[in-house]
Design a protein around this motif. Structure first.
Motif, short mmCIF file in Angstrom:
data_model
loop_
_atom_site.label_atom_id
_atom_site.label_comp_id
_atom_site.label_asym_id
_atom_site.label_seq_id
_atom_site.Cartn_x
_atom_site.Cartn_y
_atom_site.Cartn_z
N SER A 1 0.84 -1.20 0.00
CA SER A 1 0.00 0.00 0.00
C SER A 1 0.88 1.26 0.00
O SER A 1 0.54 2.25 -0.64
CB SER A 1 -0.96 0.00 1.18
OG SER A 1 -0.25 -0.24 2.37
N ASN B 1 -7.34 0.30 -5.25
CA ASN B 1 -7.55 -0.79 -4.31
C ASN B 1 -8.73 -1.65 -4.75
O ASN B 1 -8.67 -2.87 -4.73
CB ASN B 1 -7.79 -0.22 -2.91
CG ASN B 1 -6.97 -0.97 -1.88
OD1 ASN B 1 -6.03 -1.67 -2.26
ND2 ASN B 1 -7.34 -0.83 -0.63
N LEU C 1 0.91 6.66 -6.59
CA LEU C 1 -0.21 7.58 -6.81
C LEU C 1 0.22 9.02 -6.58
O LEU C 1 -0.23 9.93 -7.27
CB LEU C 1 -1.37 7.22 -5.87
CG LEU C 1 -2.01 5.85 -6.14
CD1 LEU C 1 -3.06 5.53 -5.09
CD2 LEU C 1 -2.65 5.82 -7.53
N GLN D 1 -2.44 6.36 3.22
CA GLN D 1 -1.76 7.62 2.89
C GLN D 1 -1.17 8.30 4.12
O GLN D 1 -0.10 8.88 4.06
CB GLN D 1 -2.66 8.56 2.10
CG GLN D 1 -3.98 8.91 2.72
CD GLN D 1 -4.72 9.89 1.82
OE1 GLN D 1 -4.21 10.94 1.49
NE2 GLN D 1 -5.93 9.55 1.40
N ILE E 1 0.65 4.11 -2.70
CA ILE E 1 0.50 5.53 -2.40
C ILE E 1 1.63 6.33 -3.05
O ILE E 1 1.40 7.39 -3.63
CB ILE E 1 0.49 5.78 -0.88
CG1 ILE E 1 -0.73 5.15 -0.22
CG2 ILE E 1 0.57 7.26 -0.57
CD1 ILE E 1 -2.02 5.90 -0.49
N TYR F 1 -6.53 6.11 -4.66
CA TYR F 1 -6.17 4.92 -3.88
C TYR F 1 -7.36 3.96 -3.80
O TYR F 1 -7.19 2.76 -4.01
CB TYR F 1 -5.73 5.32 -2.47
CG TYR F 1 -5.43 4.11 -1.60
CD1 TYR F 1 -4.28 3.36 -1.80
CD2 TYR F 1 -6.35 3.68 -0.64
CE1 TYR F 1 -4.01 2.24 -1.05
CE2 TYR F 1 -6.10 2.55 0.13
CZ TYR F 1 -4.92 1.84 -0.09
OH TYR F 1 -4.67 0.72 0.66
#
Lengths: 172, 263
Positions: A104, A166, A111, B44, A108, A162
């Motif tokens: 993840s 996902n 992204l 995040q 991120i 995200y």
């Protein structure tokens, strides 16, 4: 400004400068090079440094400009620094969590890189470096309101992309 | 806590949160148990927290520190080497000019002697004097002395010193050939009274027939009548060679004739 003063005021900032450089250059080695460049430029101009209000702001601006120059000099393909990320993971996590977290985190990171430069920069300054709006204003020359808007858009966009990514991965 | 987090998130996405509130959010999402509906926000914040711990590698920090530390001594050394270079170049310049000045000052004083000697006596004269000087006798070879004597032919103006030297050579040189050469050289200076006297004197001294004959020849050529007496004595000398006695007689006759002719 002598060596001691320079070290006391500039060296603590180098982590930040490095992250800013990495944000733009997307490459660890190049970011380190850029950081060295900035530091040496600051060092060679140390006589004039006293006249600046905020050394940190100056350093960050210099880093950003240097990075943009570098990017302009040779428009290169994106080079991800994926290899470095596992190192910064919390060691307490289980391997599965590590993998998931790394995944993840990597996502991120990717992204983030897809965000427009300005959004990415401001998001980084605010959420990673924890600059106040006033400081960001000083750094970017944008008004506080403008910064808020850009920040809000960046955060939402990051969340949305995200979630999308996902979901896509989950579906897949 | 939950509603607060949700509210904070809302504020966060509107860009309205303060730094403290954002810190709270990051801290919240660092923990393990996050409700499922908030899960999607976690990465995040975790990413931001993680990104903050990104630092340049120790290697680059060290390299930078070295480069920052190094320039100071470097700077001094560079200045040092600059000033040293400057000093060295100026030193060299001064040395060069000084050397030139000293050289120029020394040269005239050293050169004066030679220059003056060049004015007073010509080169052959000098080497002649040097070679024929009595003290040099042991050091010089016969051929060198003959050479020196031959150089006297280049001298137009005879001076006392040279003729005396030649006469000395004529009388005292150990080598017959050198004496002959000196004798012939002296014939050129027939107008010098000292040369004429010297030649007459020499006739008494000489024992070598060759030199005696040459002397008689020279004396006859220069018409030295004062030598008649000595030639007579030589002609009557039983110890002398026949050839010498004949030559002496001949010389006496020719001198007497030459003396009688004008009268």
């Amino acid at each position: 400004m002598d060596v001691q003063a320079f070290k006391q005021r500039i060296l603590p900032v180098q982590g930040r400068l490095f992250r800013v450089a990495q944000l733009f250059l997307r490459n660890r080695e190049e970011a380190e090079d850029a950081l060295q460049d900035v530091m040496l430029r600051l060092w060679s101009n140390r006589q004039q440094l006293e006249t600046y209000q905020s050394l940190e702001a100056l350093a960050v601006q210099m880093t950003r400009n240097l990075c943009l120059d570098k990017l302009k000099a040779h428009s290169r393909q994106k080079m991800a620094t994926d290899g470095d990320f596992p190192e910064v993971q919390a060691t307490t996590a289980t391997p599965y969590q590590q993998v998931e977290a790394a995944d993840s985190n990597e996502l991120i990171h990717r992204l983030m890189e897809e965000l427009p430069d300005q959004q990415r920069f401001i998001l980084h300054l605010r959420d990673v470096e924890e600059y106040s709006f006033e400081e960001i204003e000083q750094l970017t020359g944008l008004s506080v309101n403008n910064i808020r808007v850009i920040l809000s858009r960046a955060r939402q966009r990051l969340r949305d992309s995200y979630t999308k990514a996902n979901d896509y991965e989950a579906d897949y | 806590m939950k509603p607060t987090i949700e509210k904070l998130l809302e504020k966060y996405y509107d860009g309205e949160t303060t730094l403290d509130e954002e810190k709270e959010l990051r801290a919240y999402f660092q923990q393990e148990n996050i409700p499922a509906h908030l899960q999607s926000h976690a990465p995040q914040f975790r990413y931001f927290a993680n990104a903050r711990s990104e630092h340049p590698s120790l290697k680059s920090i060290n390299a930078l520190a070295n480069r920052l530390n190094a320039p100071e001594p470097n700077w001094v050394v560079r200045m040092g080497s600059w000033s040293v270079r400057l000093a060295a170049s100026i030193g060299l310049l001064i040395l060069g000019f000084g050397g030139g000045l000293v050289y120029n000052q020394l040269r005239p004083s050293a050169g004066k002697g030679t220059d003056l000697s060049f004015i007073s006596e010509t080169a052959p004269e000098k080497s002649l004097k040097q070679t024929l000087a009595f003290e040099q006798l042991a050091k010089t070879s016969a051929s060198e002395r003959i050479d020196a004597i031959n150089q006297s032919y280049e001298i137009t103006q005879a001076d006392q010193e040279i003729t005396q030297l030649l006469l000395n050579t004529l009388n005292f040189d150990s080598n017959v050939n050198v004496r002959l050469a000196a004798c012939q050289a002296l014939a050129r200076f027939e107008r010098e009274p000292s040369v004429r006297d010297g030649l007459i004197q020499s006739l008494k001294v000489q024992t070598d027939p060759n030199v005696q004959i040459t002397l008689i020849d020279v004396l006859v050529t220069i018409k030295e009548r004062r030598a008649v007496e000595e030639m007579q004595r030589l002609a009557e000398n039983q110890e002398a060679l026949d050839a010498v006695r004949l030559k002496a007689e001949e010389g006496v006759q020719s001198l007497n004739q030459a003396g009688n002719a004008p009268s």
